[in-house]
Design a protein around this motif. Structure first.
Motif, PDB file in Angstrom:
ATOM      1  N   VAL A 128     -17.893 -79.951 -32.479  1.00 21.00           N
ATOM      2  CA  VAL A 128     -16.615 -80.174 -32.000  1.00 21.00           C
ATOM      3  C   VAL A 128     -16.396 -79.063 -31.007  1.00 21.00           C
ATOM      4  O   VAL A 128     -16.339 -78.145 -31.526  1.00 21.00           O
ATOM      5  N   HIS A 129     -16.324 -79.221 -29.580  1.00 20.37           N
ATOM      6  CA  HIS A 129     -16.277 -78.255 -28.802  1.00 20.37           C
ATOM      7  C   HIS A 129     -14.863 -78.508 -28.117  1.00 20.37           C
ATOM      8  O   HIS A 129     -14.749 -79.280 -27.159  1.00 20.37           O
ATOM      9  N   PHE A 130     -14.085 -77.385 -28.004  1.00 14.92           N
ATOM     10  CA  PHE A 130     -12.637 -77.153 -27.493  1.00 14.92           C
ATOM     11  C   PHE A 130     -13.195 -76.413 -26.379  1.00 14.92           C
ATOM     12  O   PHE A 130     -13.326 -75.261 -26.457  1.00 14.92           O
ATOM     13  N   ARG A 131     -13.035 -77.134 -25.067  1.00 14.51           N
ATOM     14  CA  ARG A 131     -13.587 -76.497 -23.987  1.00 14.51           C
ATOM     15  C   ARG A 131     -12.445 -75.489 -23.381  1.00 14.51           C
ATOM     16  O   ARG A 131     -11.273 -75.685 -22.982  1.00 14.51           O
ATOM     17  N   VAL A 132     -12.830 -74.148 -23.481  1.00 12.64           N
ATOM     18  CA  VAL A 132     -11.700 -72.887 -23.139  1.00 12.64           C
ATOM     19  C   VAL A 132     -11.973 -72.946 -21.627  1.00 12.64           C
ATOM     20  O   VAL A 132     -13.052 -72.755 -21.268  1.00 12.64           O
ATOM     21  N   PRO A 133     -10.883 -73.151 -20.803  1.00 16.20           N
ATOM     22  CA  PRO A 133     -10.919 -73.039 -19.591  1.00 16.20           C
ATOM     23  C   PRO A 133     -11.496 -71.675 -18.999  1.00 16.20           C
ATOM     24  O   PRO A 133     -11.156 -70.773 -19.564  1.00 16.20           O
ATOM     25  N   GLU A 134     -12.149 -71.926 -17.806  1.00 16.01           N
ATOM     26  CA  GLU A 134     -12.774 -70.789 -17.369  1.00 16.01           C
ATOM     27  C   GLU A 134     -12.028 -69.395 -16.938  1.00 16.01           C
ATOM     28  O   GLU A 134     -12.355 -68.262 -17.162  1.00 16.01           O
ATOM     29  N   LYS A 135     -10.798 -69.853 -16.546  1.00 16.31           N
ATOM     30  CA  LYS A 135      -9.949 -68.715 -16.070  1.00 16.31           C
ATOM     31  C   LYS A 135      -9.591 -68.071 -17.553  1.00 16.31           C
ATOM     32  O   LYS A 135      -9.031 -66.645 -17.323  1.00 16.31           O
ATOM     33  N   VAL A 136      -9.245 -68.621 -18.611  1.00 14.17           N
ATOM     34  CA  VAL A 136      -9.097 -67.913 -19.875  1.00 14.17           C
ATOM     35  C   VAL A 136     -10.285 -66.887 -20.208  1.00 14.17           C
ATOM     36  O   VAL A 136      -9.943 -65.716 -20.755  1.00 14.17           O
ATOM     37  N   VAL A 137     -11.497 -67.365 -20.003  1.00 11.43           N
ATOM     38  CA  VAL A 137     -12.751 -66.656 -20.529  1.00 11.43           C
ATOM     39  C   VAL A 137     -12.675 -65.420 -19.540  1.00 11.43           C
ATOM     40  O   VAL A 137     -12.800 -64.279 -20.191  1.00 11.43           O
ATOM     41  N   GLU A 138     -12.690 -65.690 -18.208  1.00 11.80           N
ATOM     42  CA  GLU A 138     -12.650 -64.568 -17.236  1.00 11.80           C
ATOM     43  C   GLU A 138     -11.560 -63.597 -17.473  1.00 11.80           C
ATOM     44  O   GLU A 138     -11.654 -62.447 -17.489  1.00 11.80           O
ATOM     45  N   SER A 139     -10.228 -64.113 -18.069  1.00 10.62           N
ATOM     46  CA  SER A 139      -9.098 -63.267 -18.052  1.00 10.62           C
ATOM     47  C   SER A 139      -9.431 -62.329 -19.207  1.00 10.62           C
ATOM     48  O   SER A 139      -9.294 -60.916 -19.215  1.00 10.62           O
ATOM     49  N   HIS A 140     -10.193 -62.876 -20.330  1.00 11.02           N
ATOM     50  CA  HIS A 140     -10.332 -61.913 -21.699  1.00 11.02           C
ATOM     51  C   HIS A 140     -11.423 -61.045 -21.267  1.00 11.02           C
ATOM     52  O   HIS A 140     -11.333 -59.922 -21.829  1.00 11.02           O
TER      53      HIS A 140
END
Length: 186
Positions: A128-140
């Motif tokens: 089960v993959h909850f897709r983390v928005p790219e902006k969240v990944v980039e911010s972290h």
């Protein structure tokens, strides 16, 4: 008079804060639960008995648990990624990974990298993959990793590669503003 104005101001501010909390009771890195006034549904899962949620959240929980149960047997290895471990409990199936949450500030990049090897070796019956928005990944990665690729980013790439090769998409939905994909091992 100043005291009355101050009390009125405080009362208005309290009302505004409570009203805002009703409209958005929970939000965290784009994951958002809707207006509390629409939390009128009870989830048909025993562990959540009596908890009121929105119709969207109810449908999401029930669909995800149903798909996990449909495509896995008792004791099967399943994998919920990256931050929804409640589904392990609700489906009464667990991962073979060391970490159960692969979020940036919960699991070290080294542990997540180890878990990549684990799921590649011992393929879960369901992912089960909850897709983390790219902006969240980039911010972290920008704020906390000096723009280095995080373990969560590497795990996302590994999961995408695995599901493209060895899994079938059995459900896709939006839950609390995140896209969710449920995959079953072919």
């Amino acid at each position: 008079l100043n005291r009355i104005v101050a009390l009125l101001f405080a009362a208005v501010m309290c009302f505004q804060i409570v009203s805002a909390k009703y409209r958005v009771p929970y939000t965290w890195w784009s994951l958002t639960e809707g207006d509390l006034r629409y939390a009128t549904e009870t989830v048909d899962i025993p562990e959540l008995k009596g908890i009121k949620v929105s119709a969207e959240t109810k449908a999401g929980y029930e669909r995800i648990v149903s798909k996990i149960n449909e495509y896995s047997d008792e004791g099967d290895n399943i994998f919920i990624f990256p931050h929804a471990p409640i589904f392990y409990l609700l489906a009464d199936n667990y991962p073979s990974t060391y970490t159960i949450v692969q979020w940036f500030d919960v699991a070290s990049d080294a542990r997540v990298t180890d878990d990549i090897s684990e799921i590649q070796t011992n393929k879960p019956a369901v992912i089960v993959h909850f897709r983390v928005p790219e902006k969240v990944v980039e911010s972290h990665e920008s704020l906390f990793r000096g723009d280095e690729i995080s373990g969560l980013h590497k795990m996302t790439d590994a999961v995408d590669e695995m599901v493209a090769k060895d899994y079938e998409l059995v459900d896709s939905l939006e839950m609390q503003k995140y896209d969710v994909e449920v995959y079953a091992l072919k």
